[in-house]
Write a protein that holds these residues in place. Structure first.
Motif, PDB file in Angstrom:
ATOM      1  N   GLN A 119       0.846  -1.190   0.000  1.00  0.00           N
ATOM      2  CA  GLN A 119       0.000   0.000   0.000  1.00  0.00           C
ATOM      3  C   GLN A 119       0.886   1.247   0.000  1.00  0.00           C
ATOM      4  O   GLN A 119       2.045   1.178   0.404  1.00  0.00           O
ATOM      5  CB  GLN A 119      -0.903   0.013   1.222  1.00  0.00           C
ATOM      6  N   HIS A 120       0.317   2.358  -0.448  1.00  0.00           N
ATOM      7  CA  HIS A 120       1.039   3.630  -0.403  1.00  0.00           C
ATOM      8  C   HIS A 120       1.247   4.040   1.049  1.00  0.00           C
ATOM      9  O   HIS A 120       0.365   3.840   1.884  1.00  0.00           O
ATOM     10  CB  HIS A 120       0.240   4.744  -1.071  1.00  0.00           C
ATOM     11  N   GLU A 121       2.389   4.618   1.319  1.00  0.00           N
ATOM     12  CA  GLU A 121       2.650   5.224   2.614  1.00  0.00           C
ATOM     13  C   GLU A 121       3.412   6.511   2.349  1.00  0.00           C
ATOM     14  O   GLU A 121       4.377   6.511   1.583  1.00  0.00           O
ATOM     15  CB  GLU A 121       3.461   4.272   3.497  1.00  0.00           C
ATOM     16  N   LEU A 122       2.971   7.615   2.932  1.00  0.00           N
ATOM     17  CA  LEU A 122       3.671   8.890   2.779  1.00  0.00           C
ATOM     18  C   LEU A 122       4.658   9.060   3.918  1.00  0.00           C
ATOM     19  O   LEU A 122       4.306   8.900   5.097  1.00  0.00           O
ATOM     20  CB  LEU A 122       2.679  10.056   2.748  1.00  0.00           C
ATOM     21  N   ILE A 123       5.884   9.381   3.547  1.00  0.00           N
ATOM     22  CA  ILE A 123       6.978   9.453   4.509  1.00  0.00           C
ATOM     23  C   ILE A 123       7.787  10.729   4.270  1.00  0.00           C
ATOM     24  O   ILE A 123       7.565  11.453   3.303  1.00  0.00           O
ATOM     25  CB  ILE A 123       7.911   8.226   4.381  1.00  0.00           C
ATOM     26  N   THR A 124       8.742  10.968   5.151  1.00  0.00           N
ATOM     27  CA  THR A 124       9.708  12.062   5.022  1.00  0.00           C
ATOM     28  C   THR A 124      11.093  11.452   4.979  1.00  0.00           C
ATOM     29  O   THR A 124      11.427  10.613   5.823  1.00  0.00           O
ATOM     30  CB  THR A 124       9.585  13.034   6.209  1.00  0.00           C
ATOM     31  N   ASP A 128      21.246  14.259   1.454  1.00  0.00           N
ATOM     32  CA  ASP A 128      22.278  15.272   1.701  1.00  0.00           C
ATOM     33  C   ASP A 128      21.763  16.388   2.611  1.00  0.00           C
ATOM     34  O   ASP A 128      21.925  17.568   2.322  1.00  0.00           O
ATOM     35  CB  ASP A 128      22.788  15.872   0.384  1.00  0.00           C
ATOM     36  N   GLN A 129      21.122  16.025   3.684  1.00  0.00           N
ATOM     37  CA  GLN A 129      20.589  16.928   4.707  1.00  0.00           C
ATOM     38  C   GLN A 129      19.432  17.804   4.224  1.00  0.00           C
ATOM     39  O   GLN A 129      19.008  18.712   4.923  1.00  0.00           O
ATOM     40  CB  GLN A 129      21.709  17.786   5.302  1.00  0.00           C
ATOM     41  N   LYS A 130      18.909  17.543   3.034  1.00  0.00           N
ATOM     42  CA  LYS A 130      17.705  18.231   2.564  1.00  0.00           C
ATOM     43  C   LYS A 130      16.512  17.340   2.864  1.00  0.00           C
ATOM     44  O   LYS A 130      16.559  16.133   2.635  1.00  0.00           O
ATOM     45  CB  LYS A 130      17.783  18.507   1.065  1.00  0.00           C
ATOM     46  N   VAL A 131      15.463  17.938   3.382  1.00  0.00           N
ATOM     47  CA  VAL A 131      14.282  17.190   3.796  1.00  0.00           C
ATOM     48  C   VAL A 131      13.247  17.181   2.667  1.00  0.00           C
ATOM     49  O   VAL A 131      12.940  18.225   2.091  1.00  0.00           O
ATOM     50  CB  VAL A 131      13.661  17.806   5.072  1.00  0.00           C
ATOM     51  N   TYR A 132      12.731  16.000   2.367  1.00  0.00           N
ATOM     52  CA  TYR A 132      11.684  15.806   1.360  1.00  0.00           C
ATOM     53  C   TYR A 132      10.470  15.221   2.064  1.00  0.00           C
ATOM     54  O   TYR A 132      10.559  14.143   2.658  1.00  0.00           O
ATOM     55  CB  TYR A 132      12.154  14.854   0.261  1.00  0.00           C
ATOM     56  N   THR A 133       9.362  15.933   2.011  1.00  0.00           N
ATOM     57  CA  THR A 133       8.134  15.475   2.664  1.00  0.00           C
ATOM     58  C   THR A 133       7.159  14.943   1.621  1.00  0.00           C
ATOM     59  O   THR A 133       7.333  15.161   0.425  1.00  0.00           O
ATOM     60  CB  THR A 133       7.469  16.628   3.446  1.00  0.00           C
ATOM     61  N   ASN A 134       6.130  14.280   2.096  1.00  0.00           N
ATOM     62  CA  ASN A 134       5.093  13.718   1.221  1.00  0.00           C
ATOM     63  C   ASN A 134       5.684  12.843   0.124  1.00  0.00           C
ATOM     64  O   ASN A 134       5.282  12.917  -1.035  1.00  0.00           O
ATOM     65  CB  ASN A 134       4.225  14.828   0.608  1.00  0.00           C
ATOM     66  N   VAL A 135       6.622  12.021   0.522  1.00  0.00           N
ATOM     67  CA  VAL A 135       7.279  11.087  -0.400  1.00  0.00           C
ATOM     68  C   VAL A 135       6.527   9.763  -0.347  1.00  0.00           C
ATOM     69  O   VAL A 135       6.253   9.237   0.733  1.00  0.00           O
ATOM     70  CB  VAL A 135       8.758  10.880   0.001  1.00  0.00           C
ATOM     71  N   ARG A 136       6.218   9.215  -1.509  1.00  0.00           N
ATOM     72  CA  ARG A 136       5.534   7.927  -1.557  1.00  0.00           C
ATOM     73  C   ARG A 136       6.542   6.790  -1.410  1.00  0.00           C
ATOM     74  O   ARG A 136       7.609   6.796  -1.996  1.00  0.00           O
ATOM     75  CB  ARG A 136       4.801   7.729  -2.875  1.00  0.00           C
ATOM     76  N   THR A 137       6.151   5.820  -0.607  1.00  0.00           N
ATOM     77  CA  THR A 137       6.833   4.536  -0.593  1.00  0.00           C
ATOM     78  C   THR A 137       5.740   3.488  -0.470  1.00  0.00           C
ATOM     79  O   THR A 137       4.554   3.801  -0.478  1.00  0.00           O
ATOM     80  CB  THR A 137       7.880   4.432   0.533  1.00  0.00           C
ATOM     81  N   TYR A 138       6.138   2.240  -0.379  1.00  0.00           N
ATOM     82  CA  TYR A 138       5.168   1.149  -0.272  1.00  0.00           C
ATOM     83  C   TYR A 138       5.493   0.308   0.954  1.00  0.00           C
ATOM     84  O   TYR A 138       6.666   0.034   1.230  1.00  0.00           O
ATOM     85  CB  TYR A 138       5.203   0.265  -1.524  1.00  0.00           C
ATOM     86  N   SER A 139       4.457  -0.093   1.677  1.00  0.00           N
ATOM     87  CA  SER A 139       4.631  -1.002   2.812  1.00  0.00           C
ATOM     88  C   SER A 139       3.632  -2.150   2.662  1.00  0.00           C
ATOM     89  O   SER A 139       2.579  -2.002   2.046  1.00  0.00           O
ATOM     90  CB  SER A 139       4.420  -0.267   4.139  1.00  0.00           C
ATOM     91  N   VAL A 140       3.996  -3.275   3.220  1.00  0.00           N
ATOM     92  CA  VAL A 140       3.186  -4.492   3.106  1.00  0.00           C
ATOM     93  C   VAL A 140       1.889  -4.342   3.896  1.00  0.00           C
ATOM     94  O   VAL A 140       1.893  -3.868   5.037  1.00  0.00           O
ATOM     95  CB  VAL A 140       3.994  -5.719   3.598  1.00  0.00           C
ATOM     96  N   VAL A 141       0.800  -4.753   3.302  1.00  0.00           N
ATOM     97  CA  VAL A 141      -0.509  -4.672   3.946  1.00  0.00           C
ATOM     98  C   VAL A 141      -0.620  -5.741   5.039  1.00  0.00           C
ATOM     99  O   VAL A 141      -0.898  -5.437   6.193  1.00  0.00           O
ATOM    100  CB  VAL A 141      -1.653  -4.832   2.916  1.00  0.00           C
ATOM    101  N   ASN A 142      -0.425  -7.004   4.686  1.00  0.00           N
ATOM    102  CA  ASN A 142      -0.519  -8.112   5.642  1.00  0.00           C
ATOM    103  C   ASN A 142       0.867  -8.701   5.861  1.00  0.00           C
ATOM    104  O   ASN A 142       1.295  -9.603   5.138  1.00  0.00           O
ATOM    105  CB  ASN A 142      -1.477  -9.187   5.119  1.00  0.00           C
ATOM    106  N   LYS A 143       1.537  -8.194   6.872  1.00  0.00           N
ATOM    107  CA  LYS A 143       2.916  -8.594   7.140  1.00  0.00           C
ATOM    108  C   LYS A 143       2.979 -10.022   7.698  1.00  0.00           C
ATOM    109  O   LYS A 143       2.106 -10.426   8.471  1.00  0.00           O
ATOM    110  CB  LYS A 143       3.554  -7.633   8.135  1.00  0.00           C
ATOM    111  N   LEU A 144       3.996 -10.762   7.286  1.00  0.00           N
ATOM    112  CA  LEU A 144       4.235 -12.082   7.845  1.00  0.00           C
ATOM    113  C   LEU A 144       4.629 -11.949   9.312  1.00  0.00           C
ATOM    114  O   LEU A 144       5.195 -10.923   9.719  1.00  0.00           O
ATOM    115  CB  LEU A 144       5.364 -12.792   7.088  1.00  0.00           C
ATOM    116  N   ALA A 145       4.381 -12.983  10.103  1.00  0.00           N
ATOM    117  CA  ALA A 145       4.732 -12.957  11.520  1.00  0.00           C
ATOM    118  C   ALA A 145       6.249 -12.979  11.724  1.00  0.00           C
ATOM    119  O   ALA A 145       6.765 -12.432  12.694  1.00  0.00           O
ATOM    120  CB  ALA A 145       4.090 -14.141  12.240  1.00  0.00           C
ATOM    121  N   ARG A 146       6.954 -13.622  10.789  1.00  0.00           N
ATOM    122  CA  ARG A 146       8.425 -13.626  10.860  1.00  0.00           C
ATOM    123  C   ARG A 146       8.975 -13.531   9.442  1.00  0.00           C
ATOM    124  O   ARG A 146       8.278 -13.821   8.465  1.00  0.00           O
ATOM    125  CB  ARG A 146       8.962 -14.846  11.585  1.00  0.00           C
ATOM    126  N   GLU A 147      10.221 -13.141   9.359  1.00  0.00           N
ATOM    127  CA  GLU A 147      10.822 -12.903   8.052  1.00  0.00           C
ATOM    128  C   GLU A 147      10.973 -14.188   7.245  1.00  0.00           C
ATOM    129  O   GLU A 147      11.213 -15.257   7.799  1.00  0.00           O
ATOM    130  CB  GLU A 147      12.194 -12.250   8.211  1.00  0.00           C
TER     131      GLU A 147
END
Length: 193
Positions: A119-124, A128-147
């Motif tokens: 799913q989309h996740e907005l992150i910061t 090089d010490q410049k901050v970027y906000t509202n950056v899209r990344t993806y994270s797992v919806v249904n995470k496994l219990a272990r790797e």
């Protein structure tokens, strides 16, 4: 590989202040995207986008307050794939892209968004010490219990992207040993089972 590193270092960075309006260096709508897995490799990302991703690389980015883990079982690859998980004591390195909005759907397809994979996740992030906000990344919806261990193909793409795009040496080796440990455990477990 040397030519790619030179081209990445000489690219102009977009204005981080305009991150919520787009990347600011194109006439078409753009968005920031933080890749921490196989998409770090512009060559592999090209498979999904249908065009070269090299020109869209902003640089090596750092996401504070998260850690990496292989908490997704890819139905396409049949192995563990990377995910980000909140953890206030660590960080994730990856590649920040400034992509045309017209490529958004292709990225969503790659990440199995419509099938409930990621799913989309907005992150910061910082570059090089410049901050970027509202950056899209993806994270797992249904995470496994272990790797779940990644296969060799996926591991190689991730490590190639980390190396080619210049993640810090310390982070690269942490990632390498994490993968090695998971694969060794998986191999030993199968041998014993």
């Amino acid at each position: 590989m040397v030519d790619l590193l030179k081209s990445l270092k000489t690219q102009q960075l977009p204005n981080p202040e305009s991150s919520d309006q787009g990347c600011g260096h194109s006439s078409e709508p753009m968005f920031y995207y933080f890749a921490y897995g196989s998409c770090m490799c512009p060559v592999d990302l090209k498979r999904s986008l249908g065009e070269s991703a090299h020109q869209y690389v902003v640089g090596v980015a750092r996401l504070n307050g998260y850690k990496l883990g292989f908490y997704y079982r890819s139905p396409h690859r049949g192995c563990g794939c990377l995910d980000i998980v909140k953890d206030p004591n660590t960080y994730v390195e990856g590649v920040l892209y400034c992509l045309p909005l017209r490529l958004s759907d292709r990225l969503d397809i790659r990440e199995d968004v419509s099938k409930g994979g990621y799913q989309h996740e907005l992150i910061t992030v910082t570059v090089d010490q410049k901050v970027y906000t509202n950056v899209r990344t993806y994270s797992v919806v249904n995470k496994l219990a272990r790797e779940l261990a990644p296969n060799d193909w996926y591991s190689n793409v991730v490590l190639r992207g980390a190396s080619t795009c210049g993640l810090t040496e310390k982070y690269f080796w942490q990632l390498f040993y994490h993968i090695y440990k998971l694969q060794s455990y998986n191999y030993n477990y199968q041998e014993c089972g």
